[in-house]
Design a protein around this motif. Sequence first.
Motif, PDB file in Angstrom:
ATOM      1  N   VAL A   1     -47.935 -46.748  19.281  1.00 39.87           N
ATOM      2  CA  VAL A   1     -48.199 -45.512  19.440  1.00 39.87           C
ATOM      3  C   VAL A   1     -48.012 -44.775  17.646  1.00 39.87           C
ATOM      4  O   VAL A   1     -48.037 -43.745  17.300  1.00 39.87           O
ATOM      5  N   ILE A   2     -46.726 -45.137  18.037  1.00 39.91           N
ATOM      6  CA  ILE A   2     -45.645 -44.603  16.654  1.00 39.91           C
ATOM      7  C   ILE A   2     -46.225 -44.864  15.294  1.00 39.91           C
ATOM      8  O   ILE A   2     -46.474 -43.780  14.667  1.00 39.91           O
ATOM      9  N   ASP A   3     -47.478 -46.023  15.263  1.00 42.35           N
ATOM     10  CA  ASP A   3     -47.879 -46.016  14.396  1.00 42.35           C
ATOM     11  C   ASP A   3     -49.157 -45.212  13.686  1.00 42.35           C
ATOM     12  O   ASP A   3     -49.785 -44.926  12.747  1.00 42.35           O
ATOM     13  N   GLY A   4     -49.481 -44.618  14.940  1.00 47.26           N
ATOM     14  CA  GLY A   4     -50.299 -43.336  14.611  1.00 47.26           C
ATOM     15  C   GLY A   4     -49.976 -41.857  13.410  1.00 47.26           C
ATOM     16  O   GLY A   4     -50.627 -41.417  13.317  1.00 47.26           O
TER      17      GLY A   4
ATOM     18  N   LEU B   1     -42.658 -48.668   8.651  1.00 50.40           N
ATOM     19  CA  LEU B   1     -41.766 -49.477   8.444  1.00 50.40           C
ATOM     20  C   LEU B   1     -41.041 -49.816  10.351  1.00 50.40           C
ATOM     21  O   LEU B   1     -40.269 -50.949  10.447  1.00 50.40           O
ATOM     22  N   PHE B   2     -40.736 -48.196   9.819  1.00 52.77           N
ATOM     23  CA  PHE B   2     -40.037 -47.886  11.614  1.00 52.77           C
ATOM     24  C   PHE B   2     -40.953 -49.384  13.014  1.00 52.77           C
ATOM     25  O   PHE B   2     -40.514 -49.801  13.379  1.00 52.77           O
ATOM     26  N   SER B   3     -42.330 -48.506  12.995  1.00 45.63           N
ATOM     27  CA  SER B   3     -43.122 -48.676  13.929  1.00 45.63           C
ATOM     28  C   SER B   3     -43.441 -50.235  13.360  1.00 45.63           C
ATOM     29  O   SER B   3     -43.429 -51.488  14.707  1.00 45.63           O
ATOM     30  N   PHE B   4     -43.498 -51.362  12.648  1.00 37.80           N
ATOM     31  CA  PHE B   4     -43.938 -52.370  11.994  1.00 37.80           C
ATOM     32  C   PHE B   4     -42.152 -53.180  12.590  1.00 37.80           C
ATOM     33  O   PHE B   4     -42.214 -54.370  13.245  1.00 37.80           O
TER      34      PHE B   4
ATOM     35  N   ALA C   1     -45.691 -48.918  22.707  1.00 38.52           N
ATOM     36  CA  ALA C   1     -44.864 -47.510  21.699  1.00 38.52           C
ATOM     37  C   ALA C   1     -44.840 -47.727  20.351  1.00 38.52           C
ATOM     38  O   ALA C   1     -45.204 -46.940  19.626  1.00 38.52           O
ATOM     39  N   ALA C   2     -45.147 -48.946  19.887  1.00 35.60           N
ATOM     40  CA  ALA C   2     -45.077 -48.988  18.697  1.00 35.60           C
ATOM     41  C   ALA C   2     -46.360 -48.275  17.769  1.00 35.60           C
ATOM     42  O   ALA C   2     -46.552 -48.321  16.843  1.00 35.60           O
TER      43      ALA C   2
END
Lengths: 454, 454
Positions: A308-311, A275-278, A305-306
Motif C-alpha cells: 500500500v505504502i509503495d503506492g 526505501l521505507f516500503s522496501f 502494508a508495504a
Amino acid sequence: MKCLILAAGRGRRLQSRADSKPLLPLLGVPLVERTVRAARAAGADRFVVVTGYAADRVEAFLRDLAARLDVPIDTVRNPEWDSTENGRSILAAEGLLREPFLLSMADHLFEPALVRDLLRAPLPEDGLCLAVDGDRDNPLVDPGDVTRVCRDGDRITAIGKGLEPFDGYDTGIFHCTPALFDALRAAGSEGDTSLSAAVQWLAARGRARAVDVSGRFWCDVDDEPALRRAEEALLRRLRGKTGDGPVARWLNRPLSIRLTRRLVETPVTPNQISLFSFGLSLVAAALFLLPGWWALALGGLLAQAASVIDGCDGEIARLRFQGSDYGGWLDAVLDRYADAFLLAGLTAHAWQQGGGPWPLAAGFLAITGSFMVSYTADKYDGLMRERGGARFRMGRDVRVFLIFLGALLDQVLPVLVLIALVMNLETVRRLIVCRREPGGARGGADVVADRARS
Amino acid sequence: MKCLILAAGRGRRLQSRADSKPLLPLLGVPLVERTVRAARAAGADRFVVVTGYAADRVEAFLRDLAARLDVPIDTVRNPEWDSTENGRSILAAEGLLREPFLLSMADHLFEPALVRDLLRAPLPEDGLCLAVDGDRDNPLVDPGDVTRVCRDGDRITAIGKGLEPFDGYDTGIFHCTPALFDALRAAGSEGDTSLSAAVQWLAARGRARAVDVSGRFWCDVDDEPALRRAEEALLRRLRGKTGDGPVARWLNRPLSIRLTRRLVETPVTPNQISLFSFGLSLVAAALFLLPGWWALALGGLLAQAASVIDGCDGEIARLRFQGSDYGGWLDAVLDRYADAFLLAGLTAHAWQQGGGPWPLAAGFLAITGSFMVSYTADKYDGLMRERGGARFRMGRDVRVFLIFLGALLDQVLPVLVLIALVMNLETVRRLIVCRREPGGARGGADVVADRARS
C-alpha cells in the motif's frame, strides 16, 4: 508560446488559508506554480505574470520558481489591482505580448491536455479562443459563481455570470491575439473593464471562438468548498490510468491516496517512501523465517502494508511534480528485490514445515515466474496500450496480496504453488500474445542489436 | 528517393557459384536483395532495376522481393547487355528517372551509413556525387580490378581503371541528377559507352563531386576471392557493436560466428536456434541435479555450448535481415529462464553435498542478482550509450562462463557465492551510477506513470 497569468487579486474568500491566493499551497504546491507547470507541459515556454496584492512576495516566489524550472518568468505590476476588474491586469502586460499568447488565471487548475485542445483549434484573426466546458453537470463547478457562455456552433454569442439560457462554462483559459487589448479598451470605454466584457465585445463582432473541452479537468479555486473539491479531484485523478491491477485499484490505491493526502504536506520525498516500503518488506520476509503462525501473519500484514505504502511514492511525485525516470526505476528495482525476499521467506517457512525439496522447487518457480512477469511487463504493456481496451493485469499487487492471504491463513505452500503457476503461465501467455501481433515479426537490420542484450 | 540498380551483367567469373550474379546468395541472401535492403535502409523508397542476362529469372525474383519488402521495384531490360558497356543499361532506365536518384551496381555491398553520407553532401546542379573511398589500403578492394579516382578537394578530376596517380577508389555508388543521361550520350558519341566515361565527361566540366566515405564498409563482388572477402567482412561485422561482454567478445562470438557461417545456408530460423539453445540449458540444469563430477562437468559444458549457440540467432537474423523485436525479446526471456534453471540446478547440487540452508541462500541470491542485472540492463545500457566510451559489461556471458568453470572444477558453492556477490553489487552500482546522472532527477508529471509499473 508565451503564457500570461493573472495573479493580482487578493482572494479574500481564502484568506484564512493563505494571505496571498497565488501562493496558497494545494496538496503541497502553490496554485500559481501549478498553473505555470501545467501550461509549460502544454507547450508554453515563457511566462508573464501580473501581480498586485502582496506583489513583493509573489514576485520573489516566481523568481525562485523560474530558477527551479529553468523557464523565463517576467512579472508586471497592476497598481490598480484592488479598484478595477481583471481587464486592467491584462492591459498592464500589453507591452510584453506582441504575438498570440495563452491566458490563464493563477487560481485555475487545469490539465495540460485541455490547453493542447485549445491550441489545436484555429485562432480567429484579431480575436480569441476560449476553452468552454459544455458539461453543465460538472461537479467541480460552482454554479452560483461561474461565468456562463452561450454558443452558436463554435462561435461565442454571449458571456456573463447570470446568463440564461447558456450552454457552457468559461474555464478562464484563453488563446488570444493581441486584438484582446483593443477589445479591453473598447469595452472599458463603455464602462466595463472586465475580461468578460472584452470577450463579449469580440463576440458581438464574431471574433470570439469557443473550443469545447468537455470532459477535461479544470477547476476554479475561489473559496473553501472549491479548494476542497479541487483537492478531492486531484487525489481522485491519481487513481486508474497507470495500469493498476485489481488489488491496487480496489484496495491499495484507495488506502494509499488517504495516506498521500497526509504525506504530501510533509517534507518526505518519494524516494524515501520507496526505501521505507522496501525496508518494511524486508522485515516481513524476516518474520516469515520465524516459526509459528503469529510471526507469519504479522509478516503478511507488513508485506501488504508495504505494498500500500509503495503506492504513495508515485502519487506524491505526481502531486508535487517530483516525478523522475530515476525515481520510477529505483522503485521498480526495489520492488523486484522485495518480491524475491518475500517469496524466499515464504519458501523457507514452508521448507521448515517439511516436505523435502518440493517447497524449494515451488519457491524457485514462484520467484522466477514473478521476475518474468515483471521482466516482460514493459513490452507487454506497450503492446496492450497500442491495442487499447481494458485488460486484466497480473502484477505485483496481486502477488503481494496472495502472499498476504497465504500468510494470514497459514497456507504457505499452496500459495507458493499458485504464484508459481499463475506467474509462469502468464509469462508464456504474454510470449504467445505478442507473437501473434502483426508487428511481432517486423523486420529490419537495426532492430537486431537487441538480441545481444543480457 | 528512387534507386537505380544495374543487374544486367552475367558475372562470368562467378558462374561456378550461381548462373546469374545478382541472384548469387551471399551468406543466405542474394546480392541484389542485399543492395535493395541496404539502399532502403538509407532512405530509398522506390527501385528501378535494369536486367539483361537471365532477365526472366531476375525479374521473377524481384517481383517476389517487392512483395516481401512491400516496396515498389520496377524493372527495365537492356537487350544489349552483352555487347555494350554499363552506360547503356543506365540509359535504358532514363524514362523512369526524372528526379535526382541513387545509383548502385547489383553486386556492390555497402552499409546504409555510406549512402547516408553520400546523400548528405550537396548535389551539383546538372552533375553527380560519387562515394569515393580514400583508404588506399582497404583490404576489401582488389587493386587490379577497381576503378580509381583522382580528386581536387571534393571535385573529381579523373576516373579510370589504370589511373596514376590516384587518391581514391570508385565505390560504384552515386547520387545523380538526370544530367547523367546527357553525359552518357555525349561520352557514347565519343565512342565510350561506360559509366566511367560519362563521369569523366562530367568531371572535365567540374560537375562530378567526390564524397569521401573512407572507413565505411563497401565491397565489389566480382570473383571468387572477392566473394570470400565479402563473406569474411560480413561475418567480421557481427562482432562488437552489440554490447558484448568480455567472454562473448573473446570466446563465444568467435565460435558462434563459425557456426553461423554454416547455419546461415540452412533453412533453420533464428527463433528455432533460440529455442534449441534454451533446451540445451535445461538439459544442463537437469544434469546438475545428478550426483557425481561427470554429470556436473557435462552440464557445465552444455551450458557453455548453449551460451555460444545463443549468439547464432542474432547473427543469422542480421545476416538474413530476419531481425525482429519479437525475436530479440523471446531470446531475452528464454535467457532469463535458462539462467534461473542453471543456477537452481547448481544450487540443488550444492545442497545435496550438505551445508544446510547456506547453499540455498547463496543460490537464491545468485538467481536474484542475475535477474536484477538483466532487469536493470536496458536503463543502464541506455545511459552508458549516451555517455559513450568503453565499459566493462557484466552480463550473461560472464555468468554462464562462471557456471561452466564452477561445474568443471567442482567448485559449485564458491561459484554461487561469487555470482551472488558480483551480480548484486553490480545492481547496486548501477543504481548509484544512474542516480548521479544529471538526467536522473529529471522532473515532469508525465514521466511518473512509470512508477506504477510492476
